[in-house]
Scaffold this motif. Structure first.
Motif, PDB file in Angstrom:
ATOM      1  N   PHE A  52       0.839  -1.202   0.000  1.00 54.08           N
ATOM      2  CA  PHE A  52       0.000   0.000   0.000  1.00 54.08           C
ATOM      3  C   PHE A  52       0.874   1.252   0.000  1.00 54.08           C
ATOM      4  CE2 PHE A  52      -2.348   3.442   1.951  1.00 54.08           C
ATOM      5  CZ  PHE A  52      -3.575   3.380   1.307  1.00 54.08           C
ATOM      6  N   CYS A  53       1.948   1.226   0.802  1.00 54.40           N
ATOM      7  CA  CYS A  53       2.816   2.400   0.913  1.00 54.40           C
ATOM      8  C   CYS A  53       3.501   2.713  -0.416  1.00 54.40           C
ATOM      9  CB  CYS A  53       3.862   2.189   2.004  1.00 54.40           C
ATOM     10  SG  CYS A  53       3.138   2.217   3.654  1.00 54.40           S
ATOM     11  N   LYS A  54       3.932   1.665  -1.113  1.00 61.63           N
ATOM     12  CA  LYS A  54       4.575   1.887  -2.410  1.00 61.63           C
ATOM     13  C   LYS A  54       3.597   2.472  -3.418  1.00 61.63           C
ATOM     14  CE  LYS A  54       8.418  -1.377  -2.325  1.00 61.63           C
ATOM     15  NZ  LYS A  54       8.757  -2.792  -2.548  1.00 61.63           N
ATOM     16  N   GLU A  55       2.408   1.870  -3.472  1.00 63.50           N
ATOM     17  CA  GLU A  55       1.418   2.312  -4.460  1.00 63.50           C
ATOM     18  C   GLU A  55       0.937   3.732  -4.214  1.00 63.50           C
ATOM     19  OE1 GLU A  55      -1.957  -0.367  -4.829  1.00 63.50           O
ATOM     20  OE2 GLU A  55      -0.550  -2.048  -4.954  1.00 63.50           O
ATOM     21  N   ASN A  56       0.981   4.159  -2.951  1.00 60.61           N
ATOM     22  CA  ASN A  56       0.404   5.458  -2.603  1.00 60.61           C
ATOM     23  C   ASN A  56       1.461   6.405  -2.034  1.00 60.61           C
ATOM     24  OD1 ASN A  56      -2.663   4.868  -2.961  1.00 60.61           O
ATOM     25  ND2 ASN A  56      -1.838   3.104  -1.829  1.00 60.61           N
ATOM     26  N   ALA A  57       2.702   6.227  -2.500  1.00 59.36           N
ATOM     27  CA  ALA A  57       3.820   6.985  -1.925  1.00 59.36           C
ATOM     28  C   ALA A  57       3.590   8.489  -2.012  1.00 59.36           C
ATOM     29  CB  ALA A  57       5.120   6.599  -2.633  1.00 59.36           C
ATOM     30  N   ARG A  58       3.093   8.950  -3.145  1.00 55.94           N
ATOM     31  CA  ARG A  58       2.934  10.396  -3.286  1.00 55.94           C
ATOM     32  C   ARG A  58       1.870  10.948  -2.328  1.00 55.94           C
ATOM     33  NH1 ARG A  58       2.319  13.111  -9.131  1.00 55.94           N
ATOM     34  NH2 ARG A  58       4.088  11.703  -9.437  1.00 55.94           N
ATOM     35  N   LEU A  59       0.724  10.246  -2.240  1.00 54.46           N
ATOM     36  CA  LEU A  59      -0.333  10.669  -1.311  1.00 54.46           C
ATOM     37  C   LEU A  59       0.203  10.722   0.118  1.00 54.46           C
ATOM     38  CD1 LEU A  59      -3.546   8.659  -2.345  1.00 54.46           C
ATOM     39  CD2 LEU A  59      -3.300  11.144  -2.267  1.00 54.46           C
ATOM     40  N   ILE A  60       0.983   9.708   0.494  1.00 53.93           N
ATOM     41  CA  ILE A  60       1.486   9.625   1.871  1.00 53.93           C
ATOM     42  C   ILE A  60       2.514  10.732   2.111  1.00 53.93           C
ATOM     43  CG2 ILE A  60       2.787   8.177   3.497  1.00 53.93           C
ATOM     44  CD1 ILE A  60       1.497   5.723   2.046  1.00 53.93           C
ATOM     45  N   ASP A  61       3.382  10.967   1.138  1.00 56.69           N
ATOM     46  CA  ASP A  61       4.380  12.029   1.276  1.00 56.69           C
ATOM     47  C   ASP A  61       3.707  13.392   1.437  1.00 56.69           C
ATOM     48  OD1 ASP A  61       6.353  10.231   1.105  1.00 56.69           O
ATOM     49  OD2 ASP A  61       7.083  10.805  -0.881  1.00 56.69           O
ATOM     50  N   ASN A  62       2.681  13.618   0.629  1.00 55.83           N
ATOM     51  CA  ASN A  62       1.993  14.918   0.692  1.00 55.83           C
ATOM     52  C   ASN A  62       1.429  15.211   2.060  1.00 55.83           C
ATOM     53  OD1 ASN A  62       2.527  15.566  -1.908  1.00 55.83           O
ATOM     54  ND2 ASN A  62       0.521  14.961  -2.719  1.00 55.83           N
ATOM     55  N   LYS A  63       0.959  14.182   2.736  1.00 48.65           N
ATOM     56  CA  LYS A  63       0.336  14.367   4.049  1.00 48.65           C
ATOM     57  C   LYS A  63       1.377  14.447   5.161  1.00 48.65           C
ATOM     58  CE  LYS A  63      -4.288  14.229   4.413  1.00 48.65           C
ATOM     59  NZ  LYS A  63      -4.975  15.506   4.440  1.00 48.65           N
ATOM     60  N   ARG A  64       2.605  14.010   4.886  1.00 53.12           N
ATOM     61  CA  ARG A  64       3.677  13.947   5.899  1.00 53.12           C
ATOM     62  C   ARG A  64       3.177  13.242   7.161  1.00 53.12           C
ATOM     63  NH1 ARG A  64       7.481  18.325   4.920  1.00 53.12           N
ATOM     64  NH2 ARG A  64       6.820  19.415   3.036  1.00 53.12           N
ATOM     65  N   THR A  65       2.506  12.137   6.947  1.00 47.42           N
ATOM     66  CA  THR A  65       1.914  11.403   8.057  1.00 47.42           C
ATOM     67  C   THR A  65       2.908  10.416   8.655  1.00 47.42           C
ATOM     68  OG1 THR A  65      -0.266  11.541   7.071  1.00 47.42           O
ATOM     69  CG2 THR A  65       0.079   9.763   8.637  1.00 47.42           C
ATOM     70  N   GLN A  66       2.897  10.299   9.984  1.00 49.41           N
ATOM     71  CA  GLN A  66       3.677   9.251  10.641  1.00 49.41           C
ATOM     72  C   GLN A  66       3.183   7.891  10.133  1.00 49.41           C
ATOM     73  OE1 GLN A  66       2.979   8.957  14.869  1.00 49.41           O
ATOM     74  NE2 GLN A  66       3.996   6.961  14.958  1.00 49.41           N
ATOM     75  N   THR A  67       4.051   7.117   9.508  1.00 50.02           N
ATOM     76  CA  THR A  67       3.620   5.864   8.872  1.00 50.02           C
ATOM     77  C   THR A  67       4.354   4.673   9.471  1.00 50.02           C
ATOM     78  OG1 THR A  67       3.220   7.069   6.829  1.00 50.02           O
ATOM     79  CG2 THR A  67       3.411   4.673   6.643  1.00 50.02           C
ATOM     80  N   GLU A  68       3.593   3.653   9.781  1.00 50.79           N
ATOM     81  CA  GLU A  68       4.180   2.395  10.251  1.00 50.79           C
ATOM     82  C   GLU A  68       3.884   1.326   9.206  1.00 50.79           C
ATOM     83  OE1 GLU A  68       5.770   1.711  13.130  1.00 50.79           O
ATOM     84  OE2 GLU A  68       5.480   3.652  14.127  1.00 50.79           O
ATOM     85  N   ILE A  69       4.928   0.729   8.667  1.00 53.12           N
ATOM     86  CA  ILE A  69       4.708  -0.396   7.758  1.00 53.12           C
ATOM     87  C   ILE A  69       4.495  -1.648   8.605  1.00 53.12           C
ATOM     88  CG2 ILE A  69       5.745  -1.852   5.980  1.00 53.12           C
ATOM     89  CD1 ILE A  69       7.064   0.654   4.880  1.00 53.12           C
ATOM     90  N   VAL A  70       3.370  -2.294   8.396  1.00 55.44           N
ATOM     91  CA  VAL A  70       3.017  -3.447   9.229  1.00 55.44           C
ATOM     92  C   VAL A  70       2.571  -4.607   8.349  1.00 55.44           C
ATOM     93  CG1 VAL A  70       2.318  -2.062  11.234  1.00 55.44           C
ATOM     94  CG2 VAL A  70       0.630  -2.647   9.485  1.00 55.44           C
ATOM     95  N   PRO A  71       2.702  -5.843   8.869  1.00 51.30           N
ATOM     96  CA  PRO A  71       2.184  -6.989   8.110  1.00 51.30           C
ATOM     97  C   PRO A  71       0.653  -7.040   8.215  1.00 51.30           C
ATOM     98  CG  PRO A  71       3.109  -7.719  10.197  1.00 51.30           C
ATOM     99  CD  PRO A  71       3.351  -6.243  10.120  1.00 51.30           C
ATOM    100  N   VAL A  72       0.038  -7.781   7.292  1.00 49.75           N
ATOM    101  CA  VAL A  72      -1.424  -7.909   7.294  1.00 49.75           C
ATOM    102  C   VAL A  72      -1.921  -8.418   8.647  1.00 49.75           C
ATOM    103  CG1 VAL A  72      -3.346  -9.190   6.266  1.00 49.75           C
ATOM    104  CG2 VAL A  72      -1.592  -8.191   4.797  1.00 49.75           C
ATOM    105  N   SER A  73      -1.152  -9.332   9.259  1.00 46.34           N
ATOM    106  CA  SER A  73      -1.601  -9.894  10.547  1.00 46.34           C
ATOM    107  C   SER A  73      -1.784  -8.788  11.592  1.00 46.34           C
ATOM    108  CB  SER A  73      -0.580 -10.919  11.045  1.00 46.34           C
ATOM    109  OG  SER A  73       0.696 -10.308  11.161  1.00 46.34           O
ATOM    110  N   GLU A  74      -0.933  -7.761  11.543  1.00 45.26           N
ATOM    111  CA  GLU A  74      -1.066  -6.648  12.493  1.00 45.26           C
ATOM    112  C   GLU A  74      -2.297  -5.791  12.162  1.00 45.26           C
ATOM    113  OE1 GLU A  74      -0.594  -5.121  15.608  1.00 45.26           O
ATOM    114  OE2 GLU A  74       1.561  -5.389  15.276  1.00 45.26           O
ATOM    115  N   LEU A  75      -2.523  -5.553  10.865  1.00 43.95           N
ATOM    116  CA  LEU A  75      -3.727  -4.802  10.463  1.00 43.95           C
ATOM    117  C   LEU A  75      -4.980  -5.506  10.950  1.00 43.95           C
ATOM    118  CD1 LEU A  75      -3.131  -3.687   6.767  1.00 43.95           C
ATOM    119  CD2 LEU A  75      -3.167  -2.251   8.813  1.00 43.95           C
ATOM    120  N   GLU A  76      -4.982  -6.826  10.788  1.00 49.34           N
ATOM    121  CA  GLU A  76      -6.181  -7.590  11.169  1.00 49.34           C
ATOM    122  C   GLU A  76      -6.442  -7.488  12.677  1.00 49.34           C
ATOM    123  OE1 GLU A  76      -8.163  -9.249   9.019  1.00 49.34           O
ATOM    124  OE2 GLU A  76      -6.965  -9.668   7.231  1.00 49.34           O
ATOM    125  N   ARG A  77      -5.390  -7.264  13.451  1.00 45.29           N
ATOM    126  CA  ARG A  77      -5.581  -7.153  14.901  1.00 45.29           C
ATOM    127  C   ARG A  77      -6.260  -5.843  15.293  1.00 45.29           C
ATOM    128  NH1 ARG A  77      -0.138  -8.881  18.098  1.00 45.29           N
ATOM    129  NH2 ARG A  77      -1.475  -8.556  19.907  1.00 45.29           N
TER     130      ARG A  77
END
Lengths: 254, 254
Positions: A52-77
């Motif tokens: 997701f981060c790769k596909e949306n790099a520009r959107l994420i950069d524009n927002k300057r949001t604190q980003t944590e790259i996590v595995p799907v298992s963590e998202l599901e939690r």
């Protein structure tokens, strides 16, 4: 990886009480998170897969949001969705700023619409038909409920809302003595929406799923409207009825 | 009291596999059970509270249904609803009989509509607008799913359905050489539903929630139609779109 405290904080936002305390809510799933990154909402934190981060790099950069790259298992939690293989964003709620209809503007008003799915669907309908303002009774479902956000399919980023006391609101609007705006209300015994004539602007009030528009709001309705029935169902779902009335309004004023 | 076997049998009907094996499905909650008792469905067994039985004594007598008076706690054990303080009925499924549009009749066709809530809502819309026939692709949600029955609010008793292969169906309809019926289909790039003219009858095809009408069915569409968009939402929910198109059809042909 998330810390335990981060995980607990995000999970706490499943509940209204903690959303209100923290002034934050969750936006979940690829499409909704993309929409909120492209909106004027403040995104406090983004948890997302590497993909997701790769596909949306520009959107994420524009927002300057604190980003944590996590595995799907963590998202599901931490997600409220049944499945989520993309992203969860923690987003700041907006101030509850009053709204009124501008000249020629059509504004939706919800009197005690309780079901989050219905509210989300109504946001999507408003967005489709270009309605920018939604006024909700204090008893209407909370717009930051994850079910509302999810059902709105990103439309929550393009519609503004205000929650408050509807009788006081309508009393205030008429006291201001501005141009008189019609207040349409959906009832089972009103004028046929197929043949009546709408003005360009006004308020459209939709009522509770079981009881319709309540007795405190009814006196402010200047025009009762009804969707004609050709068969035998007792009623239509409030989201369906909203769409049909708004479509008739747009059809007859374009 | 229920026997263990009765209880297990009713609970098995939560699953499609057992509904198909048994040729039976569940109707739950006061309003839906009242509607099915008043319909032409065969009710195999009724579990209900004493209060429900008293209030609906005549409906129950007319059906001569085997009735078990049970406490709410027993209903809660066998229902799929979040709460149920009234009744659960075990009802025979109907044969899958072919349907076609009669002269001047409007028939709904669903191509791969997957969500049970959407199918239930569409049954309710059909019933409101007096549409009596629904044709579903084999991949469309199963109509006897308890979520469909519940979302239809009793309208499943007044709409007939047939499940089958849609391309074969449409090929058959045109081969019969009867009066040519238009086949309308909802697309994002069709004619404006506000300004086009509908004939009195025909088929309206609505497609899958994500992908719309599939490539196997598209060639049979004689008129693509679209709900005009005034804002920015990417799409409308399939139930919402069905209601808006059917409303425009009724408005322009009454």
């Amino acid at each position: 990886m998330l810390t335990n405290n981060q995980r607990k904080y995000i999970q706490s936002l499943h509940q209204k009480k903690f959303r209100q305390q923290s002034g934050a809510f969750l936006v979940e799933g690829a499409k909704s998170v993309q929409e909120v990154l492209a909106s004027d909402f403040t995104v406090d934190m983004l948890l997302a897969t590497e993909g997701f981060c790769k596909e949306n790099a520009r959107l994420i950069d524009n927002k300057r949001t604190q980003t944590e790259i996590v595995p799907v298992s963590e998202l599901e939690r931490v997600t409220t969705l049944e499945s989520n293989n993309a992203a969860v964003a923690v987003v700041k709620t907006k101030d509850n700023r009053p709204l009124v209809a501008g000249p020629g503007e059509f504004v939706l008003v919800l009197d005690d619409v309780r079901d989050p799915g219905n509210l989300g669907t109504i946001l999507r309908i408003a967005d489709w038909y270009g309605i920018r303002k939604l006024i909700c009774s204090d008893t209407t479902a909370e717009v930051y409920n994850p079910k509302v956000i999810s059902a709105s399919k990103g439309s929550f980023t393009r519609v503004n809302w205000w929650y408050g006391n509807l009788p006081a609101f309508f009393a205030g609007v008429s006291k201001e003595g501005g141009p008189e705006m019609p207040v349409y209300g959906a009832f089972l015994d009103g004028n046929d929406v197929h043949t009546m004539s709408f003005g360009k602007g006004g308020y459209l009030v939709m009522g509770n799923e079981s009881n319709g528009i309540g007795p405190a709001v009814s006196p402010f309705i200047t025009e009762k409207i009804t969707i004609p029935r050709f068969g035998e169902a007792e009623s239509l779902n409030v989201g369906i009825a909203t769409a049909v009335i708004v479509d008739n309004w747009k059809r007859s004023t374009k």
